[in-house]
Write a protein that holds these residues in place. Sequence first.
Motif, mmCIF file in Angstrom:
data_model
loop_
_atom_site.group_PDB
_atom_site.id
_atom_site.type_symbol
_atom_site.label_atom_id
_atom_site.label_comp_id
_atom_site.label_asym_id
_atom_site.label_seq_id
_atom_site.Cartn_x
_atom_site.Cartn_y
_atom_site.Cartn_z
ATOM 1 N N ASP A 57 0.825 -1.215 0.000
ATOM 2 C CA ASP A 57 0.000 0.000 0.000
ATOM 3 C C ASP A 57 0.858 1.263 0.000
ATOM 4 O O ASP A 57 0.338 2.363 0.103
ATOM 5 C CB ASP A 57 -0.956 0.003 1.202
ATOM 6 C CG ASP A 57 -0.226 0.043 2.536
ATOM 7 O OD1 ASP A 57 1.024 -0.029 2.546
ATOM 8 O OD2 ASP A 57 -0.909 0.141 3.574
ATOM 9 N N GLN A 58 2.190 1.118 -0.107
ATOM 10 C CA GLN A 58 3.151 2.231 -0.112
ATOM 11 C C GLN A 58 3.080 3.053 1.174
ATOM 12 O O GLN A 58 3.469 4.208 1.193
ATOM 13 C CB GLN A 58 2.942 3.128 -1.342
ATOM 14 C CG GLN A 58 3.215 2.385 -2.650
ATOM 15 C CD GLN A 58 3.171 3.263 -3.869
ATOM 16 O OE1 GLN A 58 2.330 4.143 -3.966
ATOM 17 N NE2 GLN A 58 4.068 3.022 -4.810
ATOM 18 N N LYS A 59 2.567 2.418 2.247
ATOM 19 C CA LYS A 59 2.498 3.097 3.551
ATOM 20 C C LYS A 59 3.019 2.183 4.649
ATOM 21 O O LYS A 59 2.654 2.333 5.808
ATOM 22 C CB LYS A 59 1.051 3.497 3.865
ATOM 23 C CG LYS A 59 0.497 4.557 2.931
ATOM 24 C CD LYS A 59 -0.976 4.767 3.194
ATOM 25 C CE LYS A 59 -1.601 5.643 2.124
ATOM 26 N NZ LYS A 59 -3.066 5.596 2.159
ATOM 27 N N MET A 128 14.183 -7.097 -5.355
ATOM 28 C CA MET A 128 14.205 -6.338 -4.096
ATOM 29 C C MET A 128 13.629 -4.938 -4.302
ATOM 30 O O MET A 128 12.904 -4.427 -3.450
ATOM 31 C CB MET A 128 15.645 -6.243 -3.567
ATOM 32 C CG MET A 128 16.206 -7.579 -3.154
ATOM 33 S SD MET A 128 17.998 -7.540 -3.069
ATOM 34 C CE MET A 128 18.238 -6.767 -1.506
ATOM 35 N N ARG A 129 13.927 -4.338 -5.442
ATOM 36 C CA ARG A 129 13.409 -3.004 -5.753
ATOM 37 C C ARG A 129 11.875 -3.018 -5.759
ATOM 38 O O ARG A 129 11.232 -2.101 -5.238
ATOM 39 C CB ARG A 129 13.941 -2.554 -7.113
ATOM 40 C CG ARG A 129 13.370 -1.237 -7.615
ATOM 41 C CD ARG A 129 14.001 -0.863 -8.942
ATOM 42 N NE ARG A 129 15.357 -0.392 -8.737
ATOM 43 C CZ ARG A 129 15.679 0.874 -8.433
ATOM 44 N NH1 ARG A 129 14.722 1.783 -8.282
ATOM 45 N NH2 ARG A 129 16.922 1.227 -8.273
ATOM 46 N N ALA A 130 11.277 -4.069 -6.332
ATOM 47 C CA ALA A 130 9.812 -4.176 -6.379
ATOM 48 C C ALA A 130 9.234 -4.181 -4.969
ATOM 49 O O ALA A 130 8.211 -3.540 -4.698
ATOM 50 C CB ALA A 130 9.405 -5.444 -7.125
ATOM 51 N N VAL A 131 9.896 -4.901 -4.039
ATOM 52 C CA VAL A 131 9.425 -4.962 -2.647
ATOM 53 C C VAL A 131 9.474 -3.575 -2.017
ATOM 54 O O VAL A 131 8.518 -3.125 -1.389
ATOM 55 C CB VAL A 131 10.269 -5.963 -1.814
ATOM 56 C CG1 VAL A 131 9.864 -5.914 -0.341
ATOM 57 C CG2 VAL A 131 10.116 -7.377 -2.356
ATOM 58 N N PHE A 132 10.591 -2.850 -2.194
ATOM 59 C CA PHE A 132 10.752 -1.531 -1.558
ATOM 60 C C PHE A 132 9.786 -0.500 -2.143
ATOM 61 O O PHE A 132 9.255 0.336 -1.417
ATOM 62 C CB PHE A 132 12.193 -1.031 -1.689
ATOM 63 C CG PHE A 132 13.210 -1.943 -1.051
ATOM 64 C CD1 PHE A 132 12.953 -2.523 0.183
ATOM 65 C CD2 PHE A 132 14.408 -2.228 -1.676
ATOM 66 C CE1 PHE A 132 13.868 -3.373 0.774
ATOM 67 C CE2 PHE A 132 15.337 -3.073 -1.094
ATOM 68 C CZ PHE A 132 15.061 -3.653 0.136
ATOM 69 N N GLU A 133 9.557 -0.567 -3.457
ATOM 70 C CA GLU A 133 8.655 0.404 -4.083
ATOM 71 C C GLU A 133 7.215 0.202 -3.622
ATOM 72 O O GLU A 133 6.512 1.171 -3.349
ATOM 73 C CB GLU A 133 8.740 0.288 -5.615
ATOM 74 C CG GLU A 133 10.012 0.919 -6.175
ATOM 75 C CD GLU A 133 10.169 0.726 -7.676
ATOM 76 O OE1 GLU A 133 9.338 0.007 -8.282
ATOM 77 O OE2 GLU A 133 11.127 1.287 -8.237
ATOM 78 N N THR A 134 6.780 -1.049 -3.535
ATOM 79 C CA THR A 134 5.403 -1.298 -3.084
ATOM 80 C C THR A 134 5.249 -1.035 -1.581
ATOM 81 O O THR A 134 4.173 -0.703 -1.118
ATOM 82 C CB THR A 134 4.953 -2.744 -3.398
ATOM 83 O OG1 THR A 134 5.915 -3.657 -2.881
ATOM 84 C CG2 THR A 134 4.805 -2.958 -4.885
ATOM 85 N N LEU A 135 6.349 -1.173 -0.835
ATOM 86 C CA LEU A 135 6.329 -0.901 0.607
ATOM 87 C C LEU A 135 6.230 0.597 0.885
ATOM 88 O O LEU A 135 5.700 1.013 1.906
ATOM 89 C CB LEU A 135 7.605 -1.475 1.238
ATOM 90 C CG LEU A 135 7.857 -1.264 2.717
ATOM 91 C CD1 LEU A 135 6.754 -1.892 3.555
ATOM 92 C CD2 LEU A 135 9.194 -1.855 3.123
ATOM 93 N N GLY A 136 6.753 1.415 -0.037
ATOM 94 C CA GLY A 136 6.746 2.865 0.158
ATOM 95 C C GLY A 136 8.054 3.380 0.726
ATOM 96 O O GLY A 136 8.124 4.506 1.205
ATOM 97 N N MET A 137 9.109 2.575 0.671
ATOM 98 C CA MET A 137 10.423 2.994 1.149
ATOM 99 C C MET A 137 11.072 3.876 0.082
ATOM 100 O O MET A 137 11.000 3.568 -1.098
ATOM 101 C CB MET A 137 11.293 1.756 1.413
ATOM 102 C CG MET A 137 12.419 2.006 2.365
ATOM 103 S SD MET A 137 13.363 0.507 2.680
ATOM 104 C CE MET A 137 12.237 -0.430 3.659
ATOM 105 N N GLN A 138 11.692 4.974 0.510
ATOM 106 C CA GLN A 138 12.267 5.910 -0.460
ATOM 107 C C GLN A 138 13.791 5.871 -0.495
ATOM 108 O O GLN A 138 14.394 6.153 -1.525
ATOM 109 C CB GLN A 138 11.803 7.337 -0.134
ATOM 110 C CG GLN A 138 10.323 7.527 -0.343
ATOM 111 C CD GLN A 138 9.786 8.720 0.407
ATOM 112 O OE1 GLN A 138 10.532 9.606 0.809
ATOM 113 N NE2 GLN A 138 8.487 8.746 0.628
ATOM 114 N N ASP A 139 14.414 5.558 0.648
ATOM 115 C CA ASP A 139 15.882 5.566 0.725
ATOM 116 C C ASP A 139 16.369 4.263 1.345
ATOM 117 O O ASP A 139 16.083 3.991 2.507
ATOM 118 C CB ASP A 139 16.372 6.740 1.583
ATOM 119 C CG ASP A 139 15.865 8.071 1.058
ATOM 120 O OD1 ASP A 139 16.163 8.387 -0.098
ATOM 121 O OD2 ASP A 139 15.158 8.769 1.797
#
Length: 198
Positions: A57-59, A128-139
Amino acid sequence: MAREPGTGGRSNRERRGNEREERDSEFVDKLVHINRVAKVVKGGRRFGFAALVVVGDQKGRVGFGHGKAREVPEAIRKATEAAKRGLIRVSLREGRTLHHDVNGRHGAGRVVLRAAPQGTGIIAGGPMRAVFETLGMQDVVAKSLGSSNPYNLVRATFDALKNEDSPRAVAARRGLKVSALQARRRDADMADGAGADA
């Protein structure tokens, strides 16, 4: 004015459908990998497809799922539903990065995730990038040290994210206040900075 019998039930059903659509619309899904698999039978080969999907949910909530079917869209749909059933919550520092560095592993897949300063962006490979983008992590800075199999990489990344602790959880475990814990962290960071300057 008399209402037709049965219309109340239909409106409730419609309302439930709309609620489900709203809940689904808050999620972002990314297709990580599609694998074509063959089953050898008497008449030849039967082809099927296996899909690996990451949903978030990117949150701060993210999940992954695996689905198999004879057609690609059906495999993706099954994987997406499985991902939504297995969501985990990850606490993020300032809503953008990890609280601390973590390691994760699954099978031969090993990953290292490091917290990063603002403006770093997502430095990570495909799954791994897909996981971080959907998680809402920016850095975040992430490195894969083992198998490059996308299934193992995604599971190892989730293992690392589950090992991550927020200051609130650590403070509760130690019986401290969060402010006291963060003051200790600031002192340690300042001491590290002074040591680096010397």
